[in-house]
Motif scaffolding. Structure first.
Motif, PDB file in Angstrom:
ATOM      1  N   GLY A 206       0.775  -1.158  -0.007  1.00  0.00           N
ATOM      2  CA  GLY A 206      -0.086  -0.135   0.065  1.00  0.00           C
ATOM      3  C   GLY A 206       0.801   1.249   0.106  1.00  0.00           C
ATOM      4  O   GLY A 206       0.727   1.999   0.820  1.00  0.00           O
ATOM      5  N   SER A 224       3.590   4.434   3.480  1.00  0.00           N
ATOM      6  CA  SER A 224       2.934   3.375   3.373  1.00  0.00           C
ATOM      7  C   SER A 224       1.783   3.240   4.288  1.00  0.00           C
ATOM      8  O   SER A 224       1.560   3.763   5.276  1.00  0.00           O
ATOM      9  CB  SER A 224       3.948   1.989   3.622  1.00  0.00           C
ATOM     10  OG  SER A 224       3.171   0.888   3.719  1.00  0.00           O
ATOM     11  N   GLN A 225       0.637   2.404   3.890  1.00  0.00           N
ATOM     12  CA  GLN A 225      -0.596   2.063   4.620  1.00  0.00           C
ATOM     13  C   GLN A 225      -0.271   1.144   5.678  1.00  0.00           C
ATOM     14  O   GLN A 225      -1.546   1.138   6.261  1.00  0.00           O
ATOM     15  CB  GLN A 225      -1.688   1.834   3.466  1.00  0.00           C
ATOM     16  CG  GLN A 225      -2.044   2.981   2.533  1.00  0.00           C
ATOM     17  CD  GLN A 225      -3.235   2.458   1.531  1.00  0.00           C
ATOM     18  OE1 GLN A 225      -3.753   1.404   1.730  1.00  0.00           O
ATOM     19  NE2 GLN A 225      -3.783   3.391   0.767  1.00  0.00           N
ATOM     20  N   LYS A 226       0.734   0.624   6.034  1.00  0.00           N
ATOM     21  CA  LYS A 226       1.097  -0.345   6.842  1.00  0.00           C
ATOM     22  C   LYS A 226       2.173   0.027   7.911  1.00  0.00           C
ATOM     23  O   LYS A 226       2.760  -0.383   8.558  1.00  0.00           O
ATOM     24  CB  LYS A 226       1.388  -1.614   6.469  1.00  0.00           C
ATOM     25  CG  LYS A 226       0.356  -2.425   5.480  1.00  0.00           C
ATOM     26  CD  LYS A 226       0.766  -3.340   5.039  1.00  0.00           C
ATOM     27  CE  LYS A 226      -0.402  -4.054   4.203  1.00  0.00           C
ATOM     28  NZ  LYS A 226       0.109  -5.584   3.508  1.00  0.00           N
ATOM     29  N   LYS A 280      -2.628   7.823   5.010  1.00  0.00           N
ATOM     30  CA  LYS A 280      -3.643   7.539   3.926  1.00  0.00           C
ATOM     31  C   LYS A 280      -3.912   8.703   2.716  1.00  0.00           C
ATOM     32  O   LYS A 280      -4.457   8.360   1.860  1.00  0.00           O
ATOM     33  CB  LYS A 280      -5.188   7.219   4.313  1.00  0.00           C
ATOM     34  CG  LYS A 280      -5.948   8.246   5.197  1.00  0.00           C
ATOM     35  CD  LYS A 280      -7.333   7.831   5.531  1.00  0.00           C
ATOM     36  CE  LYS A 280      -7.952   8.983   6.157  1.00  0.00           C
ATOM     37  NZ  LYS A 280      -9.423   8.486   6.609  1.00  0.00           N
ATOM     38  N   THR A 301      -4.283  10.633   8.535  1.00  0.00           N
ATOM     39  CA  THR A 301      -3.830   9.273   9.062  1.00  0.00           C
ATOM     40  C   THR A 301      -5.149   8.380   8.912  1.00  0.00           C
ATOM     41  O   THR A 301      -6.250   8.974   8.936  1.00  0.00           O
ATOM     42  CB  THR A 301      -3.242   9.236  10.459  1.00  0.00           C
ATOM     43  OG1 THR A 301      -4.140   9.673  11.491  1.00  0.00           O
ATOM     44  CG2 THR A 301      -1.817  10.012  10.444  1.00  0.00           C
ATOM     45  N   ARG A 302      -4.928   7.001   9.176  1.00  0.00           N
ATOM     46  CA  ARG A 302      -5.911   6.186   9.388  1.00  0.00           C
ATOM     47  C   ARG A 302      -6.784   6.373  10.621  1.00  0.00           C
ATOM     48  O   ARG A 302      -8.075   6.207  10.358  1.00  0.00           O
ATOM     49  CB  ARG A 302      -5.517   4.887   9.289  1.00  0.00           C
ATOM     50  CG  ARG A 302      -4.945   4.143   7.951  1.00  0.00           C
ATOM     51  CD  ARG A 302      -4.632   2.813   7.835  1.00  0.00           C
ATOM     52  NE  ARG A 302      -3.899   2.354   9.038  1.00  0.00           N
ATOM     53  CZ  ARG A 302      -3.345   1.195   9.286  1.00  0.00           C
ATOM     54  NH1 ARG A 302      -3.730   0.284   8.519  1.00  0.00           N
ATOM     55  NH2 ARG A 302      -2.681   0.977  10.340  1.00  0.00           N
TER      56      ARG A 302
END
Length: 466
Positions: A206, A224-226, A280, A301-302
């Protein structure tokens, strides 16, 4: 893989919903301007999007007479990459699909990312580990590039994000950043792709990429989304890195193949920025202020918060940098609002947050006096819920209070005075007598009190007025 993006001027914001619908909001009026549902949006939904401009010149009324270049108009469009390998060109002006481009090479291939530049055109990446360069006028593929880093790890070579690196040097080479299992910078020339730089960083599935330029310098921000980290790289292309040029132009292709070039290895990024949660959405700006090069970055952010960073580019640093300001949005009853997107607009921040079922955009100026700020935002159309008040105990101050009130008791109606705050409470005689003990079998030595109690009860029940 970009599922949402702002237009180049920041006036519109587009996103792909979970059911495959394209939604476009007007950031100035907070209105959902357009909504489009592609055909087969459930079987082959859009996987990514990219804003672009397509030049279209009107036809001349006289044959053989060409219109000058300044009469050409640009149509604002959105390119939608699908899981079936087709690219849909959606016109925002006409609110319809202008063109559908595909090729046998990309047929039934999953499009993972799109990127467009005015100078270099449209590029698309696929899970199979190759990148296509498109000709938007003819709808055909100009070149196909194999960007597999390591053939032994086929699954890890799936490209999930790409970015074109602009440069002002005199060269036909195009430079492209790809994020697979590793960040790499490729040099694309005449259908061949060679690794220009290894960024020495392992990317995830991601990855989010953003490139910003200042004069001749180019910078890459990778997230990165992780991971709870944003990495900043200097990817400036210099003259010695380009293809050799002789008096007639670029060296022939055969001679160009014989030239050996060792990719430059960048082990660590120039800067790292810490986040509360995985990013994100983020936006970056680099400006020259007096003798300093200033970096401004905002990231959503998420977890639904926005971090703002202000940093001076004065040499590489291995220490992670914390956010200068953290913004949150909540209602008056402490209900958090989810921050969906953000953008830098001059000295302001453009925030997009969810309010009930709508998406609200607001432009604010960052206040750096404190590191954490909470914006209280309520829905103006929501009904006001008042607390229910017991009407029996509700007394209006403007009305005269009655001296006596009728109360309902289990044995009937009883008239007694209302209790005034601060005054004495008068208890009726019957209530006082009922609270006394009337047990004649009690062994208490206070017989006089018991007899006197019986006499009082008999006197109350007698009809003698005296």
């Amino acid at each position: 893989m970009a599922l949402s993006a702002f237009s180049e001027d920041g006036k519109y914001y587009s996103s792909i919903s979970k059911d495959g619908r394209l939604k476009i909001w007007d950031t100035e009026t907070n209105v959902l301007k357009q909504e489009y549902t592609p055909d087969l949006h459930l079987t082959s939904p859009p996987s990514c999007l990219q804003w672009l401009y397509i030049a279209s010149s009107p036809k001349s009324s006289h044959e053989g007479v060409k219109k000058p270049t300044y009469n050409e108009k640009e149509t604002q469009c959105i390119a939608l990459g699908t899981t079936s390998g087709k690219i849909l060109i959606y016109s925002v002006t006409q609110a319809k699909i202008e063109n559908v481009i595909s090729d046998q090479i990309s047929e039934k291939k999953y499009i993972t990312a799109l990127d467009w530049h005015r100078k270099y055109g449209l590029y698309s990446s696929y899970k199979a580990g190759f990148v296509l360069e498109w000709n938007l006028k003819s709808g055909s593929v100009k070149n196909k590039y194999n960007v597999v880093v390591d053939k032994k790890t086929v699954q890890g070579n799936s490209v999930n994000a790409i970015k074109i690196v602009p440069h002002d040097l005199q060269s036909e080479d195009t430079f492209l950043i790809t994020a697979s299992w590793q960040l790499c910078m490729w040099r694309l020339h005449d259908g061949e792709a060679t690794i220009f730089r290894h960024l020495g960083h392992k990317a995830t599935s991601g990855a989010i990429l953003s490139i910003v330029s200042l004069r001749k310098a180019s910078f890459l921000v990778e997230g990165s989304q992780k991971e709870r980290l944003l990495s900043f790289w200097d990817i400036t292309v210099e003259e010695p890195h380009l293809s050799q040029v002789n008096g007639d132009g670029i060296t022939p292709r055969k001679r160009h193949r014989k030239q050996t070039y060792t990719p430059h290895q960048l082990d660590t990024p120039n800067y790292n920025f810490v986040l509360e949660d995985a990013p994100k959405f983020f936006d970056v700006q680099v400006k020259q202020e007096e003798d300093m090069c200033m970096l401004k970055m905002v990231a959503a952010t998420r977890s639904g918060v926005v971090h703002y960073y202000g940093h001076t580019l004065n040499g590489a640093s291995t220490k992670p940098h914390k956010p200068t300001l953290t913004l949150q949005v909540a209602s008056s009853n402490a209900h958090p609002r989810q921050l969906m997107c953000c953008r830098l607009v001059s000295d302001h921040l453009l925030l997009g947050y969810s309010l009930e079922s709508a998406l609200i955009f607001e432009k604010i100026r960052p206040d750096l006096s404190s590191k954490t700020q909470v914006l209280i935002r309520d829905d103006p159309n929501a009904p006001i819920h008042k607390e229910r008040i017991n009407e029996v105990n509700k007394v209006r101050a403007d009305e005269p209070q009655p001296s006596e009130v009728t109360y309902v008791a289990p044995h009937g109606l009883v008239d007694r005075k209302r209790h005034v705050p601060g005054g004495k409470v008068e208890v009726p005689m019957e209530v006082r007598l009922e609270n006394l003990s009337l047990d004649t079998k009690s062994r208490s030595t206070m017989a006089v009190n018991q007899n006197f109690t019986k006499l009082l009860i008999q006197g109350l029940h007698s009809k003698d007025k005296k």
